[in-house]
Design an enzyme around this catalytic site. Structure first.
Site, short mmCIF file in Angstrom:
data_model
loop_
_atom_site.label_atom_id
_atom_site.label_comp_id
_atom_site.label_asym_id
_atom_site.label_seq_id
_atom_site.Cartn_x
_atom_site.Cartn_y
_atom_site.Cartn_z
NE ARG A 204 40.40 43.24 46.11
CZ ARG A 204 41.02 42.24 46.75
NH1 ARG A 204 41.17 42.31 48.08
NH2 ARG A 204 41.48 41.21 46.09
CE LYS A 228 37.26 41.59 44.82
NZ LYS A 228 37.52 41.28 43.41
CG HIS A 304 41.51 48.61 40.31
ND1 HIS A 304 41.33 47.84 41.44
CD2 HIS A 304 41.83 47.75 39.32
CE1 HIS A 304 41.52 46.57 41.14
NE2 HIS A 304 41.83 46.49 39.86
NE ARG A 307 43.87 45.68 44.30
CZ ARG A 307 44.08 44.79 45.25
NH1 ARG A 307 44.48 45.17 46.45
NH2 ARG A 307 43.91 43.50 45.00
CG HIS A 330 45.70 39.24 43.81
ND1 HIS A 330 46.83 39.62 43.12
CD2 HIS A 330 44.81 40.25 43.65
CE1 HIS A 330 46.64 40.80 42.57
NE2 HIS A 330 45.42 41.21 42.89
CE1 TYR A 339 49.68 45.20 39.38
CE2 TYR A 339 49.19 43.12 40.45
CZ TYR A 339 48.79 44.37 40.04
OH TYR A 339 47.50 44.79 40.28
#
Length: 356
Positions: A204, A228, A304, A307, A330, A339
């Site tokens: 990220r 995150k 992004h 990514r 994730h 994806y």
């Protein structure tokens, strides 16, 4: 996030809080242990927009800082809906962005009603209008999201072409522009390493910006990042990314001349004769990607989407969703499943070939 960067964000948060009512400061203080500093700063920006709207539309107080709790308690559903309409049609916010701002307000109002207490143990707010407001309905299937992403990513052949454009061709293209050419010559190893790292790892934007020299393990092809939720993770990067990182690290000290304490990996070029070194911020990285993407002829490319480009290629090569989920950081495998839809075209071709 290192101490210097964290201190920078905290200073910006404190500056914003000086312009907001006391109870907002109290709320932000309660969230500092649980929310990232970037999230808290975004909350402050959202609150400034909301309280400024109250001042201009309701004449609630001369300034946003003077708005009292009683004003919040008397707000009606219709008034909040008017504010959300203002966000959409006056500020041009998308429904997704409005939901994010609404989430910040809901969190504040919930604190004022259900957690904060006066000296006589009464809640700050008896009535919470935000509890009656619903989020915008955003119903997108994974296929829809995948289709939207499809036109904004690089395919396998483009990886090396885009990387080569940053490393060399951009300078050739701008040879007649002395300022632009010299700036590119100064930073091209750094910029190539940044793009190569994202395309070779799927990191990220905030993760790339936050890397320090000591976070790199070149022997194993790993980099330590803070994901995150302030979770530490070691993430693999590609051989090409390793090569470009080594090229950049070799010239980093001589060209950017960092102090011993300045261990951040990607550095901004000093500005002026007495310019100080500083970490390349997420915004700066985003801007440099936008610059190269526009010149390359793919203006929709962002950090992004780079990514996304990595994730799509990884899935095509490996077809291992659980490992891709871990690589991307994730929290839900459902997010990673996007994806699988991005590569549905290969499945369709395979089925069509059966008729030949």
């Amino acid at each position: 996030m290192d101490k210097i960067t964290r201190s920078h964000y905290m200073s910006r948060i404190d500056e914003k809080l000086m312009e907001l009512p006391w109870y907002v400061t109290e709320y932000i203080d309660t969230r500092k242990r649980r929310l990232s500093h970037t999230t808290l700063l975004n909350y402050c920006h959202d609150y400034i927009i909301f309280f400024d709207w109250l001042v201009s539309e309701k004449f609630a107080a001369p300034t946003r800082k003077e708005i009292e709790l009683s004003i919040l308690e008397k707000l009606t559903v219709r008034e909040i809906e008017s504010f959300l309409t203002f966000l959409e049609y006056q500020l041009g916010n998308t429904k997704l962005t409005i939901n994010r701002k609404l989430s910040a307000l809901k969190s504040l109002f919930d604190y004022l009603q259900n957690k904060a207490e006066t000296s006589d143990l009464k809640p700050y707010l008896e009535r919470n209008v935000m509890a009656k407001i619903e989020f915008n309905a955003i119903k997108e299937s994974q296929e829809t999201i995948a289709n939207r992403i499809e036109g904004k990513i690089l395919r396998a052949d483009d990886f090396e072409l885009f990387r080569q454009f940053i490393a060399h061709d951009f300078g050739v293209q701008n040879r007649d522009n002395k300022r632009l050419y010299q700036f590119h010559e100064f930073n091209r190893e750094r910029d190539t390493a940044i793009v190569s790292l994202i395309l070779g790892s799927g990191l990220r934007l905030s993760e790339v910006s936050g890397i320090n020299i000591e976070d790199l393990d070149m022997n194993k092809g790993l980099v330590r990042v803070i994901r995150k939720g302030n979770k530490e993770q070691y993430v693999y990067f590609s051989e090409q990314a390793k090569t470009d990182l080594e090229n950049y690290v070799q010239i980093r000290s001589d060209r950017y001349k960092p102090e011993k304490s300045e261990t951040y990996l990607f550095m901004a070029a000093p500005i002026g004769r007495k310019g100080k070194n500083r970490r390349l911020t997420p915004r700066s990285i985003q801007k440099l990607i936008e610059k190269y993407a526009k010149a390359y002829g793919k203006p929709a490319l962002t950090v992004h989407s780079l990514r996304h480009s990595f994730a799509t290629r990884y899935h095509q090569e490996n077809n291992d969703v659980p490992r891709l989920k871990n690589q991307l950081g994730h929290s839900s495998i459902q997010t990673t499943m996007i994806y699988t839809h991005l590569t549905d075209e290969e499945m369709q071709k395979a089925v069509n070939n059966m008729d030949k």
